[in-house]
Design a protein around this motif. Structure first.
Motif, PDB file in Angstrom:
ATOM      1  N   UNK A 147      -0.390 -26.376  21.708  1.00 52.87           N
ATOM      2  CA  UNK A 147      -0.514 -25.649  20.443  1.00 52.87           C
ATOM      3  C   UNK A 147      -0.909 -24.184  20.634  1.00 52.87           C
ATOM      4  N   UNK A 148      -0.450 -23.577  21.679  1.00 53.78           N
ATOM      5  CA  UNK A 148      -0.723 -22.146  21.881  1.00 53.78           C
ATOM      6  C   UNK A 148       0.268 -21.577  22.885  1.00 53.78           C
ATOM      7  N   UNK A 149       0.382 -20.262  22.834  1.00 48.90           N
ATOM      8  CA  UNK A 149       1.188 -19.566  23.843  1.00 48.90           C
ATOM      9  C   UNK A 149       0.286 -18.595  24.596  1.00 48.90           C
ATOM     10  N   UNK A 150      -0.016 -17.439  23.989  1.00 41.49           N
ATOM     11  CA  UNK A 150      -0.912 -16.503  24.687  1.00 41.49           C
ATOM     12  C   UNK A 150      -2.357 -16.974  24.640  1.00 41.49           C
ATOM     13  N   UNK A 151      -2.722 -17.735  23.619  1.00 37.68           N
ATOM     14  CA  UNK A 151      -4.062 -18.307  23.532  1.00 37.68           C
ATOM     15  C   UNK A 151      -5.100 -17.427  22.848  1.00 37.68           C
ATOM     16  N   UNK A 152      -4.722 -16.224  22.459  1.00 39.10           N
ATOM     17  CA  UNK A 152      -5.745 -15.336  21.886  1.00 39.10           C
ATOM     18  C   UNK A 152      -6.320 -15.882  20.578  1.00 39.10           C
ATOM     19  N   UNK A 153      -5.457 -16.451  19.766  1.00 36.36           N
ATOM     20  CA  UNK A 153      -5.925 -16.963  18.471  1.00 36.36           C
ATOM     21  C   UNK A 153      -6.567 -18.336  18.581  1.00 36.36           C
ATOM     22  N   UNK A 154      -6.409 -18.984  19.741  1.00 40.83           N
ATOM     23  CA  UNK A 154      -6.724 -20.408  19.852  1.00 40.83           C
ATOM     24  C   UNK A 154      -8.186 -20.762  19.580  1.00 40.83           C
ATOM     25  N   UNK A 155      -9.164 -20.020  20.100  1.00 40.62           N
ATOM     26  CA  UNK A 155     -10.554 -20.389  19.777  1.00 40.62           C
ATOM     27  C   UNK A 155     -10.802 -20.416  18.273  1.00 40.62           C
ATOM     28  N   UNK A 156     -10.272 -19.432  17.561  1.00 40.59           N
ATOM     29  CA  UNK A 156     -10.438 -19.405  16.110  1.00 40.59           C
ATOM     30  C   UNK A 156      -9.706 -20.553  15.451  1.00 40.59           C
ATOM     31  N   UNK A 181      -4.946 -21.767   6.975  1.00 38.04           N
ATOM     32  CA  UNK A 181      -4.216 -20.567   6.541  1.00 38.04           C
ATOM     33  C   UNK A 181      -4.987 -19.274   6.756  1.00 38.04           C
ATOM     34  N   UNK A 182      -6.263 -19.372   7.057  1.00 37.27           N
ATOM     35  CA  UNK A 182      -7.027 -18.162   7.348  1.00 37.27           C
ATOM     36  C   UNK A 182      -6.915 -17.707   8.783  1.00 37.27           C
ATOM     37  N   UNK A 183      -6.109 -18.418   9.582  1.00 38.50           N
ATOM     38  CA  UNK A 183      -5.947 -18.072  10.990  1.00 38.50           C
ATOM     39  C   UNK A 183      -4.489 -17.743  11.281  1.00 38.50           C
ATOM     40  N   UNK A 184      -4.268 -16.535  11.747  1.00 37.10           N
ATOM     41  CA  UNK A 184      -2.913 -16.112  12.077  1.00 37.10           C
ATOM     42  C   UNK A 184      -2.630 -16.329  13.560  1.00 37.10           C
ATOM     43  N   UNK A 185      -1.372 -16.584  13.870  1.00 39.08           N
ATOM     44  CA  UNK A 185      -0.937 -16.739  15.260  1.00 39.08           C
ATOM     45  C   UNK A 185       0.280 -15.862  15.463  1.00 39.08           C
ATOM     46  N   UNK A 186       0.116 -14.810  16.209  1.00 39.35           N
ATOM     47  CA  UNK A 186       1.232 -13.879  16.391  1.00 39.35           C
ATOM     48  C   UNK A 186       2.320 -14.483  17.273  1.00 39.35           C
ATOM     49  N   UNK A 187       1.984 -15.541  17.998  1.00 33.88           N
ATOM     50  CA  UNK A 187       2.998 -16.219  18.804  1.00 33.88           C
ATOM     51  C   UNK A 187       3.784 -17.236  17.981  1.00 33.88           C
ATOM     52  N   UNK A 188       3.334 -17.513  16.769  1.00 31.29           N
ATOM     53  CA  UNK A 188       4.075 -18.425  15.891  1.00 31.29           C
ATOM     54  C   UNK A 188       4.008 -19.874  16.310  1.00 31.29           C
ATOM     55  N   UNK A 189       2.854 -20.295  16.797  1.00 32.94           N
ATOM     56  CA  UNK A 189       2.720 -21.679  17.263  1.00 32.94           C
ATOM     57  C   UNK A 189       2.300 -22.624  16.141  1.00 32.94           C
ATOM     58  N   UNK A 190       2.602 -22.261  14.922  1.00 35.10           N
ATOM     59  CA  UNK A 190       2.061 -22.996  13.773  1.00 35.10           C
ATOM     60  C   UNK A 190       2.437 -24.484  13.765  1.00 35.10           C
ATOM     61  N   UNK A 191       3.682 -24.813  14.056  1.00 34.01           N
ATOM     62  CA  UNK A 191       4.079 -26.226  13.998  1.00 34.01           C
ATOM     63  C   UNK A 191       3.279 -27.057  15.003  1.00 34.01           C
ATOM     64  N   UNK A 192       3.071 -26.503  16.172  1.00 32.18           N
ATOM     65  CA  UNK A 192       2.294 -27.233  17.183  1.00 32.18           C
ATOM     66  C   UNK A 192       0.816 -27.298  16.790  1.00 32.18           C
ATOM     67  N   UNK A 193       0.343 -26.271  16.135  1.00 34.98           N
ATOM     68  CA  UNK A 193      -1.055 -26.280  15.683  1.00 34.98           C
ATOM     69  C   UNK A 193      -1.260 -27.392  14.654  1.00 34.98           C
TER      70      UNK A 193
END
Ligand code: FES
Ligand code: FES
Length: 205
Positions: A147-156, A181-193
């Protein structure tokens, strides 16, 4: 501490939208910082430019006696004073969710929360979800679902998922998308999240 976290517009029983959040709470907090004489701290900024006041911050079950400037954000104190770098400085203005922590079990943007506002509250960072040396259930679910690519958004994302599952142990897809919805993912991993949150919910059964 009254600040609310950004919520989507639809179906929210609290009726708080991202715009409402920014207008009523985030802006108020930012005003407190902006109105101070010195600029907001950021990584690499001078650490001390004003008077320090004592603060006891309870983070991941541990009490920390600190001295902080009133303008310091919780994000800054967590990262720069306590060495807890899981919460990330993304936008630092309440838009991305990379800085999300739990305050009394609820997801909050630590970039929009003054450290002093967290006095007397229980703070949980992504580090606090570890089970000893092992990943916590939500963290493990994110790994298993890729559920991540670069991982920057992942902790949040992980912290928001933890907060969602504490409130709603078995959310549907719409509830997951709403809650995250308050967490954005610039890699677009939303479906996996979404799958990771579902997976974490299953693990917790
Ligand atoms: S860093 Fe706090 S919302 Fe983006
Ligand atoms: S995994 Fe890269 S921003 Fe979300």
């Amino acid at each position: 501490m009254e600040e609310r976290r950004a919520e989507p517009h639809d179906g929210n029983t609290d009726g708080v939208s991202r715009r409402d959040f920014l207008r009523t709470i985030g802006v108020g907090t930012l005003e407190a910082a902006v109105l101070s004489a010195a600029p907001l701290p950021s990584e690499g900024a001078p650490a001390h430019t004003g008077d320090l006041v004592p603060l006891v911050l309870t983070v991941n079950g541990r009490r920390n006696a600190l001295e902080v400037e009133p303008r310091w954000t919780l994000l800054y104190v967590l990262r720069e004073k306590l060495g807890l770098t899981g919460a990330k400085p993304g936008c630092e203005r309440g838009e991305c969710g990379a800085c999300t922590v739990l305050i009394d079990g609820k997801p909050r943007y630590s970039c929009l929360t003054l450290a002093l506002e967290a006095d007397g509250h229980e703070i949980t960072t992504v580090e606090g979800l570890m089970q000893g040396e092992k990943l916590g259930q939500v963290q493990e679910a994110f790994v298993q679902e890729d559920a991540f690519q670069c991982g920057f958004c992942t902790p949040g994302q992980v912290i928001s998922a933890e907060g969602l599952l504490r409130k709603t142990p078995h959310p549907g897809v719409a509830e997951i998308r709403h809650g995250m919805s308050g967490n954005l993912c610039r890699c677009g991993a939303y479906d996996h999240i979404v799958k990771a949150v579902q997976h974490a919910s299953e693990i917790r059964k």
